[in-house]
Each structure stands twice: as C-alpha cells, then as structure tokens.
Write an enzyme that holds these catalytic residues in place. Structure first.
Site, PDB file in Angstrom:
ATOM      1  CE1 TYR A  90      -6.576  10.926 -11.125  1.00 52.36           C
ATOM      2  CE2 TYR A  90      -6.850  12.639 -12.783  1.00 52.36           C
ATOM      3  CZ  TYR A  90      -6.325  11.417 -12.395  1.00 52.36           C
ATOM      4  OH  TYR A  90      -5.540  10.704 -13.260  1.00 52.36           O
ATOM      5  CB  CYS A 145       1.964   3.640 -12.447  1.00 52.22           C
ATOM      6  SG  CYS A 145       3.074   4.107 -13.786  1.00 52.22           S
ATOM      7  CG  PHE A 190      -2.760   6.753 -21.909  1.00 46.55           C
ATOM      8  CD1 PHE A 190      -2.695   8.135 -21.830  1.00 46.55           C
ATOM      9  CD2 PHE A 190      -1.755   6.069 -22.582  1.00 46.55           C
ATOM     10  CE1 PHE A 190      -1.636   8.831 -22.407  1.00 46.55           C
ATOM     11  CE2 PHE A 190      -0.703   6.759 -23.161  1.00 46.55           C
ATOM     12  CZ  PHE A 190      -0.637   8.139 -23.072  1.00 46.55           C
ATOM     13  CG  ASP A 223      -1.814   1.199   1.307  1.00 46.09           C
ATOM     14  OD1 ASP A 223      -1.632   2.134   0.503  1.00 46.09           O
ATOM     15  OD2 ASP A 223      -2.707   1.209   2.173  1.00 46.09           O
ATOM     16  CB  VAL A 224       1.835   3.739  -2.623  1.00 43.63           C
ATOM     17  CG1 VAL A 224       2.297   2.776  -3.685  1.00 43.63           C
ATOM     18  CG2 VAL A 224       0.460   4.323  -2.942  1.00 43.63           C
ATOM     19  CE  LYS A 227      -2.977  11.405 -10.913  1.00 40.34           C
ATOM     20  NZ  LYS A 227      -1.962  10.373 -10.764  1.00 40.34           N
TER      21      LYS A 227
END
Ligand SMILES: NC(=O)c1ccc[n+]([C@@H]2O[C@H](COP(=O)([O-])OP(=O)(O)OC[C@H]3O[C@@H](n4cnc5c(N)ncnc54)[C@H](O)[C@@H]3O)[C@@H](O)[C@H]2O)c1
Length: 250
Positions: free
Chosen positions: A158, A83, A191, A56-57, A162
């Site tokens: 979000y 990522c 993407f 878990d980052v 970012k």
C-alpha cells in the site's frame, strides 16, 4: 476554476472519499461522472444527480470508454479526481513466507497504475478545453495517503503505491504545464469511510486517540472540501497536501 463550471470524472465515487467529493461538487453546481467498478455506483450517482459508468481503472479500454461516456454526458472534462483504491495488510516476510508477489502487483495495479491510467487519458480530454485567461484548462487530483510517508508494518504494498502517487505530482504537473493542466495529490490520514466503519469500535477509538488534534477520524466531507478547494484555487500545482489532524504514525 469555478466549481459551477467544472465537469469532473471521479473514480471510486461509489463510496467513501470519492462519493463525498462527488456530492460536494454536485452541491456546488458541477457536473459529475462517477467511474467505479462497483455497480452500486449507479444508485450513488442517481442520489446526487451524477452520471455513472462501471469502470475498472486498471483497464485501458474500460477507462477509454468511460472518458468517452463522460464527455458525451457532460460535453467536456475539466477535472479528474482519482479516489479508486484498495488497502492490503501483508508483511514483506510473514509467518507463512514472503509477501505474495501477486498481491503486491495487484495493489500497485489498482492504486498506482489505475491512477496513472485515468490521469493520462483524462488529460487528453482536458487539454482540448478552451483556456482561461491564465492558460488554465483543468486539474487532476490524485489520492495518496499518509502511508506514503509514515507507512506501518504490513503496509509495504500500500505504501509503495501511495508514495509513487505522491511522487507523480510534480513530474506530471511539469509534463502537463503546456496543456494548462494542474496536478495535485491529497494524502489523507484516517477517514471514517465504509472501510474504517467496519473495524471494531475499540479499534476506531484507538485510531481516533492517535490523532494530534482534533482527536477524531476525518470526515469524508473534509477530504471533499479540500478537493474542491484545489479545483477552485488555480495556483495550487505539483504538490501533495496532507489532511490528517497532524497525525504522524510511529
Ligand atoms: N479512508 C481512509 O482513511 C483513507 C486514508 C488514506 C488514503 N485513502 C485512499 O482514499 C481512496 C478512497 O478510499 P475510501 O476510504 O473512500 O475507500 P472505499 O473502499 O470506500 O472506496 C474505494 C472505491 O474504489 C472503488 N474501486 C476499487 N478498485 C477499483 C477499480 N479497479 N476500478 C474502479 N473502482 C475501483 C471501489 O469499488 C470503491 O467504491 C483510496 O485510494 C484509499 O487508499 C483512504
């Protein structure tokens, strides 16, 4: 830095852009360790001959353990590619009231704090490498988004996360200059990852039509190719690169 000499930790590598990057790096001869909270990363890693550790980052101990595991498996870390991330859609003030503070904190925690957590702990390992002739010891690549610059309605959480990742590139590159570590960010447009593939076909077509040229969604292999180029080009540092087919959101 040559790709075949690279030992990379890649977060979010179980899926989408992270997996495409892990695959590209492996094809180039790099060693790769995938860090992902999703246990399906084990199968993904096995399919390309990478290592995997469930991580878990956002957790200090979890990432510390993952970095230790990666060093044990690969002998060193020369690149960290962040990522791991999530998306949300919620307005600052919606029909049901103000944006949930818990939701806002959660997206900041995973996308921003998680990225910083991995970058800081990976940097301590990268700093131990023997330097190349120009002092280079490794590179950190973070994933922002064009939402850092052209955020849409409902993307306040979000976009905040970012934009902060884009803003991190230069000061972190300056911090880590004496350690020979470069820091770059990639800001993808839209993407075709599992996240996007789940949208109805007419929505996908509409998104593709909004791209300036070429009129299609980005392929994760194109993100991966840029990440590899950043590893290999030692003069790229302290910058955020858009990869978006010149898409500029209204
Ligand atoms: N796909 C796009 O169009 C696009 C555009 C711009 C930016 N991005 C960014 O690129 C990154 C990758 O996106 P993707 O489309 O490949 O998404 P994805 O959902 O396919 O992959 C994200 C991965 O991150 C992992 N993850 C989530 N939270 C985690 C945590 N706390 N710890 C460890 N792993 C965790 C997930 O398990 C998953 O495997 C994200 O940061 C996303 O915001 C994607």
């Amino acid at each position: 830095m040559r790709i075949e000499n690279t030992a990379a930790v890649i977060t979010g590598g179980a899926s989408g852009l992270g997996f495409a990057t892990a695959k590209n790096f492996r094809e180039g001869g790099a060693q790769v360790t995938i860090l992902d909270r999703d246990a399906k990363g084990a199968e993904a890693a096995e399919s390309i001959g990478a290592h995997f550790i469930q991580t878990d980052v956002t957790g200090e101990e979890s990432v510390q353990a993952a970095i230790g595991f990666a060093v044990k498996k690969m002998g060193k870390i020369t690149a960290a590619v962040n990522c791991a991330g999530i998306g949300t859609a919620e307005k600052t003030l919606g029909r049901d009231g103000p944006h949930s503070l818990d939701h806002y904190k959660r997206i900041i925690d995973i996308n921003l704090v998680g990225t910083f957590n991995v970058a800081r702990l990976a940097s301590a390992e990268i700093a131990k490498n023997d330097p190349e002739s120009d002092g280079a010891r490794g590179v950190i690549i973070n994933t922002a988004s064009i939402a850092a610059f052209d955020g849409q309605m409902g993307q306040v959480g979000y976009s905040s996360s970012k934009a902060a990742i884009a803003g991190m590139s230069l000061p972190m590159a300056r911090d880590l200059a004496r350690n020979g570590i470069r820091v770059m960010a990639i800001a993808p447009g839209i993407f075709m990852t599992p996240m996007l593939a789940g949208l109805p076909e007419d929505v996908q077509t509409g998104l593709a039509a909004s791209v300036t040229c070429p009129k299609r969604l980005g392929d994760p292999s194109e993100y991966a190719a840029l990440a590899r180029f950043i590893v290999e080009n030692g003069y790229l540092n302290g910058e955020t690169i858009r990869i978006d087919g010149a898409l500029r959101m209204q």
